[in-house]
Design a protein around this motif. Structure first.
Motif, PDB file in Angstrom:
ATOM      1  N   ARG A  76       0.825  -1.205   0.000  1.00 54.34           N
ATOM      2  CA  ARG A  76       0.000   0.000   0.000  1.00 54.34           C
ATOM      3  C   ARG A  76       0.860   1.256   0.000  1.00 54.34           C
ATOM      4  NH1 ARG A  76      -3.370   3.481  -0.152  1.00 54.34           N
ATOM      5  NH2 ARG A  76      -5.502   3.508   0.595  1.00 54.34           N
ATOM      6  N   SER A  77       1.999   1.169   0.647  1.00 53.72           N
ATOM      7  CA  SER A  77       2.895   2.321   0.724  1.00 53.72           C
ATOM      8  C   SER A  77       3.590   2.611  -0.605  1.00 53.72           C
ATOM      9  CB  SER A  77       3.953   2.090   1.805  1.00 53.72           C
ATOM     10  OG  SER A  77       4.694   0.904   1.526  1.00 53.72           O
ATOM     11  N   ASP A  78       3.501   1.683  -1.563  1.00 50.78           N
ATOM     12  CA  ASP A  78       4.126   1.881  -2.876  1.00 50.78           C
ATOM     13  C   ASP A  78       3.266   2.705  -3.832  1.00 50.78           C
ATOM     14  OD1 ASP A  78       6.300   0.265  -2.131  1.00 50.78           O
ATOM     15  OD2 ASP A  78       5.292  -1.562  -2.808  1.00 50.78           O
ATOM     16  N   ILE A  79       2.027   2.980  -3.451  1.00 51.59           N
ATOM     17  CA  ILE A  79       1.138   3.700  -4.352  1.00 51.59           C
ATOM     18  C   ILE A  79       1.693   5.108  -4.585  1.00 51.59           C
ATOM     19  CG2 ILE A  79      -1.181   4.671  -4.645  1.00 51.59           C
ATOM     20  CD1 ILE A  79      -2.275   2.349  -3.014  1.00 51.59           C
ATOM     21  N   PRO A  80       1.895   5.517  -5.853  1.00 52.19           N
ATOM     22  CA  PRO A  80       2.457   6.848  -6.145  1.00 52.19           C
ATOM     23  C   PRO A  80       1.508   7.978  -5.729  1.00 52.19           C
ATOM     24  CG  PRO A  80       2.649   5.378  -8.046  1.00 52.19           C
ATOM     25  CD  PRO A  80       1.729   4.710  -7.079  1.00 52.19           C
ATOM     26  N   GLU A  81       2.086   9.160  -5.483  1.00 53.47           N
ATOM     27  CA  GLU A  81       1.287  10.324  -5.097  1.00 53.47           C
ATOM     28  C   GLU A  81       0.260  10.671  -6.166  1.00 53.47           C
ATOM     29  OE1 GLU A  81       1.144  12.043  -2.233  1.00 53.47           O
ATOM     30  OE2 GLU A  81       2.455  10.459  -1.462  1.00 53.47           O
ATOM     31  N   GLN A  82       0.651  10.516  -7.437  1.00 53.41           N
ATOM     32  CA  GLN A  82      -0.290  10.803  -8.523  1.00 53.41           C
ATOM     33  C   GLN A  82      -1.543   9.950  -8.400  1.00 53.41           C
ATOM     34  OE1 GLN A  82      -0.340   9.067 -12.754  1.00 53.41           O
ATOM     35  NE2 GLN A  82       1.109  10.772 -12.915  1.00 53.41           N
ATOM     36  N   VAL A  83      -1.360   8.683  -8.067  1.00 55.73           N
ATOM     37  CA  VAL A  83      -2.486   7.757  -7.938  1.00 55.73           C
ATOM     38  C   VAL A  83      -3.333   8.103  -6.717  1.00 55.73           C
ATOM     39  CG1 VAL A  83      -3.114   5.339  -7.585  1.00 55.73           C
ATOM     40  CG2 VAL A  83      -1.258   5.940  -9.165  1.00 55.73           C
ATOM     41  N   LYS A  84      -2.667   8.510  -5.632  1.00 50.90           N
ATOM     42  CA  LYS A  84      -3.408   8.918  -4.435  1.00 50.90           C
ATOM     43  C   LYS A  84      -4.306  10.118  -4.737  1.00 50.90           C
ATOM     44  CE  LYS A  84       0.086   7.286  -1.164  1.00 50.90           C
ATOM     45  NZ  LYS A  84       1.098   7.691  -0.147  1.00 50.90           N
ATOM     46  N   LYS A  85      -3.843  10.983  -5.625  1.00 53.19           N
ATOM     47  CA  LYS A  85      -4.607  12.172  -5.993  1.00 53.19           C
ATOM     48  C   LYS A  85      -5.782  11.819  -6.900  1.00 53.19           C
ATOM     49  CE  LYS A  85      -4.108  16.219  -9.016  1.00 53.19           C
ATOM     50  NZ  LYS A  85      -3.160  16.965  -9.901  1.00 53.19           N
ATOM     51  N   MET A  86      -5.551  10.909  -7.872  1.00 49.75           N
ATOM     52  CA  MET A  86      -6.554  10.629  -8.896  1.00 49.75           C
ATOM     53  C   MET A  86      -7.502   9.498  -8.535  1.00 49.75           C
ATOM     54  SD  MET A  86      -4.304  10.823 -12.400  1.00 49.75           S
ATOM     55  CE  MET A  86      -5.644  10.198 -13.385  1.00 49.75           C
ATOM     56  N   PHE A  87      -6.947   8.355  -8.150  1.00 54.20           N
ATOM     57  CA  PHE A  87      -7.742   7.130  -8.067  1.00 54.20           C
ATOM     58  C   PHE A  87      -8.223   6.787  -6.660  1.00 54.20           C
ATOM     59  CE2 PHE A  87      -5.669   6.601 -12.151  1.00 54.20           C
ATOM     60  CZ  PHE A  87      -6.651   6.002 -12.934  1.00 54.20           C
ATOM     61  N   VAL A  88      -7.413   7.066  -5.645  1.00 53.89           N
ATOM     62  CA  VAL A  88      -7.800   6.687  -4.284  1.00 53.89           C
ATOM     63  C   VAL A  88      -9.111   7.340  -3.862  1.00 53.89           C
ATOM     64  CG1 VAL A  88      -7.129   6.804  -1.851  1.00 53.89           C
ATOM     65  CG2 VAL A  88      -5.449   6.102  -3.585  1.00 53.89           C
ATOM     66  N   PRO A  89      -9.358   8.629  -4.249  1.00 56.66           N
ATOM     67  CA  PRO A  89     -10.638   9.239  -3.862  1.00 56.66           C
ATOM     68  C   PRO A  89     -11.872   8.543  -4.428  1.00 56.66           C
ATOM     69  CG  PRO A  89      -9.060  10.942  -4.445  1.00 56.66           C
ATOM     70  CD  PRO A  89      -8.446   9.633  -4.833  1.00 56.66           C
ATOM     71  N   ILE A  90     -11.713   7.748  -5.493  1.00 55.52           N
ATOM     72  CA  ILE A  90     -12.873   7.031  -6.039  1.00 55.52           C
ATOM     73  C   ILE A  90     -12.805   5.539  -5.692  1.00 55.52           C
ATOM     74  CG2 ILE A  90     -13.234   8.707  -7.879  1.00 55.52           C
ATOM     75  CD1 ILE A  90     -11.998   6.698  -9.841  1.00 55.52           C
ATOM     76  N   GLY A  91     -11.999   5.207  -4.666  1.00 54.76           N
ATOM     77  CA  GLY A  91     -11.972   3.844  -4.159  1.00 54.76           C
ATOM     78  C   GLY A  91     -11.103   2.881  -4.935  1.00 54.76           C
ATOM     79  N   GLN A  92     -10.280   3.376  -5.852  1.00 52.98           N
ATOM     80  CA  GLN A  92      -9.381   2.503  -6.614  1.00 52.98           C
ATOM     81  C   GLN A  92      -7.988   2.627  -6.007  1.00 52.98           C
ATOM     82  OE1 GLN A  92     -11.740   3.655 -10.659  1.00 52.98           O
ATOM     83  NE2 GLN A  92      -9.916   2.417 -10.990  1.00 52.98           N
ATOM     84  N   ASP A  93      -7.717   1.768  -5.033  1.00 56.41           N
ATOM     85  CA  ASP A  93      -6.504   1.876  -4.226  1.00 56.41           C
ATOM     86  C   ASP A  93      -5.841   0.517  -4.004  1.00 56.41           C
ATOM     87  OD1 ASP A  93      -8.436   0.761  -2.628  1.00 56.41           O
ATOM     88  OD2 ASP A  93      -8.153   2.129  -0.938  1.00 56.41           O
ATOM     89  N   GLY A  94      -5.892  -0.328  -5.047  1.00 55.54           N
ATOM     90  CA  GLY A  94      -5.367  -1.675  -4.927  1.00 55.54           C
ATOM     91  C   GLY A  94      -3.851  -1.741  -4.959  1.00 55.54           C
ATOM     92  N   THR A  95      -3.352  -2.934  -4.734  1.00 55.67           N
ATOM     93  CA  THR A  95      -1.935  -3.231  -4.919  1.00 55.67           C
ATOM     94  C   THR A  95      -1.809  -4.255  -6.044  1.00 55.67           C
ATOM     95  OG1 THR A  95      -2.023  -4.961  -3.235  1.00 55.67           O
ATOM     96  CG2 THR A  95      -1.365  -2.738  -2.521  1.00 55.67           C
ATOM     97  N   GLU A  96      -0.582  -4.454  -6.517  1.00 59.68           N
ATOM     98  CA  GLU A  96      -0.352  -5.334  -7.662  1.00 59.68           C
ATOM     99  C   GLU A  96       0.257  -6.653  -7.216  1.00 59.68           C
ATOM    100  OE1 GLU A  96       1.123  -4.843 -12.239  1.00 59.68           O
ATOM    101  OE2 GLU A  96       2.402  -3.939 -10.716  1.00 59.68           O
ATOM    102  N   ARG A  97      -0.107  -7.711  -7.932  1.00 57.96           N
ATOM    103  CA  ARG A  97       0.531  -8.997  -7.682  1.00 57.96           C
ATOM    104  C   ARG A  97       2.037  -8.871  -7.892  1.00 57.96           C
ATOM    105  NH1 ARG A  97      -2.683 -12.493 -12.085  1.00 57.96           N
ATOM    106  NH2 ARG A  97      -4.364 -11.350 -11.056  1.00 57.96           N
ATOM    107  N   ALA A  98       2.783  -9.572  -7.109  1.00 53.26           N
ATOM    108  CA  ALA A  98       4.245  -9.402  -7.089  1.00 53.26           C
ATOM    109  C   ALA A  98       4.885  -9.699  -8.442  1.00 53.26           C
ATOM    110  CB  ALA A  98       4.867 -10.279  -6.005  1.00 53.26           C
ATOM    111  N   ILE A  99       4.282 -10.615  -9.206  1.00 51.64           N
ATOM    112  CA  ILE A  99       4.877 -10.987 -10.494  1.00 51.64           C
ATOM    113  C   ILE A  99       4.286 -10.185 -11.652  1.00 51.64           C
ATOM    114  CG2 ILE A  99       5.510 -13.318  -9.773  1.00 51.64           C
ATOM    115  CD1 ILE A  99       2.948 -14.315 -11.206  1.00 51.64           C
ATOM    116  N   ALA A 100       3.448  -9.193 -11.307  1.00 52.98           N
ATOM    117  CA  ALA A 100       2.868  -8.317 -12.320  1.00 52.98           C
ATOM    118  C   ALA A 100       2.200  -9.133 -13.441  1.00 52.98           C
ATOM    119  CB  ALA A 100       3.919  -7.360 -12.866  1.00 52.98           C
ATOM    120  N   TYR A 101       2.710  -9.040 -14.665  1.00 54.60           N
ATOM    121  CA  TYR A 101       2.097  -9.735 -15.801  1.00 54.60           C
ATOM    122  C   TYR A 101       2.875 -10.994 -16.210  1.00 54.60           C
ATOM    123  CZ  TYR A 101      -1.000  -5.728 -16.482  1.00 54.60           C
ATOM    124  OH  TYR A 101      -1.967  -4.757 -16.313  1.00 54.60           O
ATOM    125  N   LYS A 102       3.728 -11.491 -15.340  1.00 55.18           N
ATOM    126  CA  LYS A 102       4.552 -12.656 -15.675  1.00 55.18           C
ATOM    127  C   LYS A 102       3.677 -13.865 -16.003  1.00 55.18           C
ATOM    128  CE  LYS A 102       8.381 -15.484 -13.964  1.00 55.18           C
ATOM    129  NZ  LYS A 102       9.347 -15.696 -12.842  1.00 55.18           N
TER     130      LYS A 102
END
Length: 683
Positions: free
Chosen positions: A595-621
């Motif tokens: 959760r602490s990895d979420i960029p400030e840009q995302v906190k500004k745009m997406f977190v206010p509308i409830g989109q505040d997820g984290t990513e699977r460790a292997i991404a798209y592997k």
């Protein structure tokens, strides 16, 4: 003499005279019908009686037709005769928009010589003329606007370029116009899209003198030529050299010399400053082959080649005038001055006995503008893609396929492009709120295996309606990597976005996380290329941020390369007059797992509308992906209250596609080059 006999003789003579008059009248009628060819009510003398050389030419009309030799031919719309108080003249007339010949953007009523000749032989063309009209609408910033070409030398071979074009140009409101001549380089190499003209003034300005805004004109030329004022030209070729002489009563006689078989523009350093100013900004910056037009067949052209057209200036800022065309209605254009008209009272040609048939030129160009050129002929990788278009239709086989509403080809004045066009509202794919006319790669690959996609494009239109507070407004996606399984998220979206009223827009790319758990929590992180990233928005629905200083205009080319190799995505963006930008992103190891990895840009745009997820460790592997390319319109008619990131509240005219196109509520993207293949080691 007996009165009865006298009366009989008188009657006889009256009958004879009547017969003679009748026969003469019939002869006149027959001659009139022969002269008019197809126009039975055409009046006036035969054009061939004024200028007796039409057996040496084919005549191309403003409707695109080649009528052949114009002996005893007239056409009331394009080619006929007229008289002033002193002389008889042959009239050449053509609208801003009709049908064109060959690959040209412009209509013409123009003679084209039936034979071609070597520049090493003797050839000569002379003419005396007056220009009676040039278009009164257009964009003053576009060099070709308000002008007409009245004489040419054209190549019949190779690139079919033009070593001579004699122009007349007059700005609206001016009494005097300019006469100048252009030399077009015979471009080195196979890519003729880099060609350019160099312009030399005769009386008045050269081609490069333009207005500072659409309707702001330079001062009137002091030594210019008025509409209706006679001038003459002589074009003579001797042993590879072109000699030009221009005369007009009350004006200084001007002479020029140009070598046609030894180039002075074979090095980049030799490019004139005028060309640097006019053509280089639109990526026409080629060099000329060292022997110029040697070893090519040349031929003369004469008449009225209208240089003003209705094409949008953002297509090409030198040749596309944006003039009034009344939807191609010729009579309406003639009625309100949107045409060119040139009168010739004398003309002559002399060519070598060694001249040969020019039939190949006409065979190649007659009817060419009406022939379909499919997108797969311009970008030949279409067999590797399928497409979804803005009306929801899917097409699997794109070889020799087009759709005039969504997916077709166009010419910008120098090269052919594939056009992708889609409205704000049509029919979308199952998981999207947005319409698209977009290619979908048939092959799927995992990031560890990789792939490579390139594209050279220009965005011609983004929606002019929307909500400035919504990041997706006024934007289109021109390239993607899309996942084909799992959440089906998008590790790459390449955007172009331009706010209404701005000249420049932004190019940026987004990475969408491959969400751990519920995909409703997914978000994008946006990275600026030129201009802003996605997070820069307006403070109200119609309040826009400042225009980006280093942005990209509509109609301005840029290219991208997406190279995925061993799980790493390498991005390269290039555009003339912009800094090349490169980026790297790991697709198989996430940087957003906490959760602490979420960029400030995302906190500004997406977190206010409830989109505040984290990513699977292997991404798209290990997850199957594929490329997409085209026009994925990010502007839609959904209410912003639903989602303040993606629902833009734009005008959709209840889904009426034609009305959306008519009112600027669509996106349109042109590609001239694109490739696809396996990923490669990054250099």
């Amino acid at each position: 003499m007996n009165s009865k006999i006298s009366k009989s003789i008188s009657t006889f003579y009256l009958i004879i005279i009547g017969v003679i008059v009748l026969l003469n009248g019939c002869a006149d009628v027959n001659k009139k019908n022969l002269i008019s060819n197809v126009e039975e009510d055409t009046e006036g003398v035969d054009a061939n009686e004024i200028i007796p050389f039409f057996q040496h030419w084919n005549l191309i009309l403003g409707d695109g037709s080649n009528v052949g030799q114009a002996i005893r031919y007239m056409n009331k719309d394009f080619f006929y005769t007229a008289s002033d108080e002193k002389d008889d003249w042959v009239v050449f007339k053509t609208p801003n928009a009709g049908s064109t010949h060959g690959t040209s953007n412009n209509t013409r009523t123009e003679l084209a010589q039936l034979k071609k000749w070597s520049p090493m032989t003797d050839a000569k063309m002379t003419a005396t003329l007056k220009v009676m009209n040039v278009s009164n609408t257009g964009d003053a910033r576009v060099a070709a606007t308000y002008s007409v070409v009245v004489g040419q030398i054209h190549s019949a071979d190779g690139h079919e370029n033009e070593p001579l074009k004699i122009f007349y140009k007059k700005f609206p409101g001016h009494t005097k116009g300019s006469v100048f001549w252009n030399y077009e380089i015979n471009t080195a190499g196979d890519d003729n899209s880099k060609r350019w003209d160099y312009s030399i003034p005769i009386w008045g300005y050269d081609f490069s003198v333009v207005g500072t805004s659409e309707n702001t004109f330079p001062p009137e030329p002091e030594d210019g030529i008025a509409l209706g004022e006679e001038f003459s030209y002589e074009v003579e070729i001797k042993e590879g050299t072109m000699f030009l002489t221009f005369t007009s009563e009350g004006h200084e006689t001007k002479t020029f010399t140009k070598n046609l078989v030894l180039s002075e523009y074979a090095e980049r350093a030799a490019m004139p400053d005028q060309v640097e100013k006019l053509f280089v900004p639109i990526d026409q910056d080629g060099i000329e082959r060292k022997n110029a037009y040697a070893n090519e067949g040349l031929f003369f052209k004469l008449g009225c080649y209208n240089q003003t057209n209705g094409k949008d200036p953002k297509v090409n800022k030198v040749w596309c005038s944006g003039a009034e065309t009344h939807g191609g209605d010729i009579q309406k254009q003639y009625a309100d001055g949107n045409y060119a008209e040139v009168w010739f009272k004398s003309a002559n040609i002399v060519i070598s006995d060694d001249a040969i048939s020019n039939a190949g030129y006409f065979q190649a160009n007659d009817g060419l503008s009406t022939k379909i050129v499919y997108p797969s002929e311009v970008i030949p990788f279409m067999d590797k893609f399928k497409i979804l278009m803005g009306d929801g239709s899917h097409v699997e086989n794109l070889v020799d396929f087009e759709d005039k509403n969504f997916f077709y080809t166009a010419i910008d004045g120098t090269r052919r492009w594939v056009v992708y066009k889609t409205p704000n509202s049509g029919v979308t794919s199952k998981n999207s709120s947005n319409t698209r006319t977009e290619l979908h790669e048939k092959r799927e690959w995992i990031p560890e295996e990789g792939g490579r996609l390139t594209g050279t494009c220009k965005v011609m239109q983004v929606s002019i309606s929307g909500d400035a507070r919504v990041p997706a407004s006024y934007a289109t996606v021109v390239g993607q990597i899309h996942s084909g399984e799992g959440h089906e998220n998008e590790p790459l979206k390449i955007f172009y976005k331009k706010f209404p009223g701005h000249s420049k827009g932004s190019v940026f790319w987004n990475y969408e996380i491959n969400t751990e758990g519920s995909n409703s929590k997914r978000w994008d992180y946006s990275t600026a290329v030129w201009g802003y990233d996605m997070s820069v928005v307006g403070t109200s629905k119609t309040d826009y941020p400042a225009e980006p200083e280093e942005g990209v205009e509509l109609g301005e080319e840029f290219s991208y390369e997406v190279n995925v190799y061993k799980g790493i995505m390498y991005l390269t963006f290039k555009s003339a007059n912009h800094e090349t930008k490169t980026f790297t992103k790991n697709l198989i190891q996430s940087e957003y797992i906490e959760r602490s990895d979420i960029p400030e840009q995302v906190k500004k745009m997406f977190v206010p509308i409830g989109q505040d997820g984290t990513e699977r460790a292997i991404a798209y592997k290990g997850e199957l992906n594929y490329f997409k390319q085209g026009a994925y319109n990010q502007t839609n008619g959904k209410k912003p209250e639903t989602n303040m990131i993606w629902c833009t509240g734009a005008e959709t005219y209840d889904g009426d596609i034609a009305k959306q196109y008519e009112n600027g509520c669509y996106t349109e993207v042109w590609f001239r080059e694109a490739t696809i293949g396996p990923g490669v080691p990054q250099k």
